[in-house]
Every structure is written in C-alpha cells, then in structure tokens.
Enzyme design. Structure first.
Site, short mmCIF file in Angstrom:
data_model
loop_
_atom_site.label_atom_id
_atom_site.label_comp_id
_atom_site.label_asym_id
_atom_site.label_seq_id
_atom_site.Cartn_x
_atom_site.Cartn_y
_atom_site.Cartn_z
N ARG A 66 -48.59 55.37 17.77
CA ARG A 66 -48.91 55.90 19.10
C ARG A 66 -50.10 55.13 19.67
NH1 ARG A 66 -47.53 60.76 21.60
NH2 ARG A 66 -46.36 61.35 19.75
N MET A 91 -44.56 61.46 30.07
CA MET A 91 -44.24 62.49 29.09
C MET A 91 -44.62 62.12 27.66
SD MET A 91 -43.64 64.79 30.97
CE MET A 91 -43.31 66.09 29.79
N ARG A 92 -45.59 61.21 27.48
CA ARG A 92 -46.07 60.89 26.14
C ARG A 92 -47.48 61.41 25.98
NH1 ARG A 92 -43.54 59.20 21.96
NH2 ARG A 92 -45.35 57.96 21.34
N ASN A 108 -54.02 64.02 35.65
CA ASN A 108 -52.64 64.42 35.37
C ASN A 108 -52.28 65.58 36.28
OD1 ASN A 108 -50.12 64.68 33.85
ND2 ASN A 108 -51.00 66.61 33.15
N HIS A 110 -49.73 68.92 36.49
CA HIS A 110 -48.96 69.79 35.62
C HIS A 110 -48.32 70.89 36.48
CE1 HIS A 110 -47.94 71.72 31.81
NE2 HIS A 110 -48.27 72.87 32.38
N VAL A 145 -54.28 68.65 25.09
CA VAL A 145 -53.28 68.52 26.16
C VAL A 145 -53.40 69.64 27.20
CG1 VAL A 145 -50.81 68.47 26.63
CG2 VAL A 145 -51.72 67.32 24.62
N ASP A 146 -53.38 69.22 28.48
CA ASP A 146 -53.39 70.15 29.61
C ASP A 146 -54.62 71.06 29.60
OD1 ASP A 146 -49.80 70.57 29.27
OD2 ASP A 146 -50.95 69.09 30.41
N LYS A 172 -42.69 71.15 43.27
CA LYS A 172 -42.85 69.75 43.66
C LYS A 172 -43.28 69.60 45.12
CE LYS A 172 -40.39 66.98 40.29
NZ LYS A 172 -39.48 65.84 40.08
N GLU A 175 -46.90 69.80 44.79
CA GLU A 175 -47.44 68.71 43.98
C GLU A 175 -47.71 67.49 44.84
OE1 GLU A 175 -44.73 67.83 40.83
OE2 GLU A 175 -45.33 69.56 39.64
#
Ligand SMILES: Nc1nc2ccc(CNc3ccc(C(=O)NCCCC(=O)O)cc3)cc2c(=O)[nH]1
Ligand SMILES: N[C@@H]1O[C@H](COP(=O)(O)O)[C@@H](O)[C@H]1O
Length: 204
Positions: A66, A91-92, A108, A110, A145-146, A172, A175
């Site tokens: 990774r 999405m990684r 990011n 979400h 994460v997040d 969306k 967003e």
C-alpha cells in the site's frame, strides 16, 4: 494554488471541481493540474481529458505494498508541484506516511454527516438507521478514516421511498456545491488546520 485530484470512478465530484476552477467568475484561487486514478477506463478520466487536464492511472495491484502505491501517487503529485490534494470518490485507504506528507493540505468528501456513517455504503447506513436527514461532509484527511477536521457540511432530507441510489443522487446534488466551497476556503487561506492541536483556524 495547484490542485491534484485522486479518483476511482465516475468523477461527478471531479466534474464539479473542474467546472468551478475553470470558471474565472468563481474566483477559486486554484487550478487542477493533474488527475490520478487507481482504476483504468473510468468516466472520471474522460472528464479530465475533456477539460484538458493531464491524467495518470496508478494501478494499485502493480505495487507490492500500500505504501509503495501511495508513494507512486505522491511522486506524481510532487512532479506536478501540487499544493492541495482532493480525494473525489477515491476508494483506497491511504497509508500513514502519505497522510503525514499531505496533512492539512488534503481534503475528502464523504456522503454522510460525519461523524455518523463512516466508511463505505454511507447512504445505506443512513437508510438502515432510519435517520430523516443526511448529507455530505468535506473534511481534512487523517490516518483515521473519515475522522479529520470538518470544513463544510450540507444536508438533504431522506424521503420515505428513498433507495440507496435515489439518496446517493440527492446527496450528490449538494456534494457538487460543498467540495468547491471547501476547496476555495483552503485555496484562499480563509481556514487552515493547526496540525499540532488538530483544530481548524478560521482567519476571517
Ligand atoms: N488515511 C485515510 N485514507 C483515506 C482514503 C480514502 C478516503 C475516502 N473515503 C473512503 C472511506 C472508506 C474506504 C474503505 O473502507 N474502502 C474499502 C477498503 C479499500 C482498501 O483496501 O483501501 C475507502 C474510501 C478517506 C481516507 C481517510 O479519511 N483517511
Ligand atoms: N466519495 C464519495 O464517493 C462518491 C464518488 O462519486 P464520484 O465523484 O466518483 O461521482 C461520492 O458520493 C462521494 O461522496
């Protein structure tokens, strides 16, 4: 400011960032100089090409670890003298060394009102929880994460007949407003992350 955008798919958030950064009237204070995808042949790459933005595909399965994948992405960002990174449907999970290199300069988006519904399938999590309001969150990226400091949130109602797809589409719509709004704040220096206190500092 020079912006690099990481994608994995359709790129509707990328499209919103392209439209705003390429519109002088939006006064975004930044330009997208490179788009990196970990997946080949996704719509997001077509969107970048149509906008005349250089694209790179970095296939994560080509790398032993990774971290190696992440550093390949980092090198491309460095070569393009990127100042700010936007994860737009990327999405990684990014490794700690990469996050440390970009801490306070990486955003990011979400599809839920964090800290609710972290991780994947956030729209389904909201439907399953029976909440009546959801939305999106633009946050700084942390190793956890997040969990980074929140810059912008926008809400949408959840209707009785909502399916995952209907809710995803409704989210969306907000967003595409939220991400450019957050990017403009950072590009203009109206807010920054104090990386020792992990608190946002709003300058005006
Ligand atoms: N360290 C860090 N990195 C991230 C990478 C992507 C996203 C986008 N939102 C994401 C949130 C969750 C996932 C996820 O759990 N995917 C399944 C595992 C895929 C994989 O093997 O990598 C991906 C992106 C957010 C973060 C973040 O908040 N922190
Ligand atoms: N990060 C999440 O993944 C989705 C990506 O959509 P797109 O920007 O690739 O169309 C969006 O719903 C966004 O919230």
């Amino acid at each position: 400011k020079r912006v690099g955008v990481l994608i994995s798919g359709s790129g509707t958030n990328l499209q919103a960032l392209i439209d705003k950064t390429q519109d002088p009237a939006a006064n975004m204070g930044c330009e997208i100089v490179v788009v990196i995808s970990n997946k080949r042949d996704v719509e997001g790459l077509r969107r970048a090409e149509r906008a005349g933005i250089p694209t790179k595909v970095v296939t994560h399965t080509d790398f032993k670890s990774r971290e190696d994948f992440d550093m390949a992405c980092h090198n491309i960002l460095q070569e393009n003298r990127v100042d700010i990174v936007c994860l737009a449907g990327f999405m990684r999970i990014l490794s700690a060394p990469f996050v440390r290199l970009w801490r306070g300069r990486m955003l990011n988006i979400h599809p839920s009102l964090l800290p609710l519904f972290k991780g994947t399938h956030a729209q389904k999590q909201a439907l399953d929880a029976g909440v009546r309001i959801s939305g999106c969150t633009v946050h700084f990226v942390e190793e956890d994460v997040d969990a980074g400091a929140i810059l912008v949130q926008k809400t949408v109602p959840i209707e009785h007949a909502d399916t995952e797809d209907i809710l995803q589409e409704r989210i969306k719509t907000v967003e595409r407003e939220a991400f450019p709004e957050a990017l403009k704040l950072i590009a203009h220096g109206h807010v920054y992350l104090n990386t020792s206190t992990n608190r946002l500092v709003w300058s005006r």
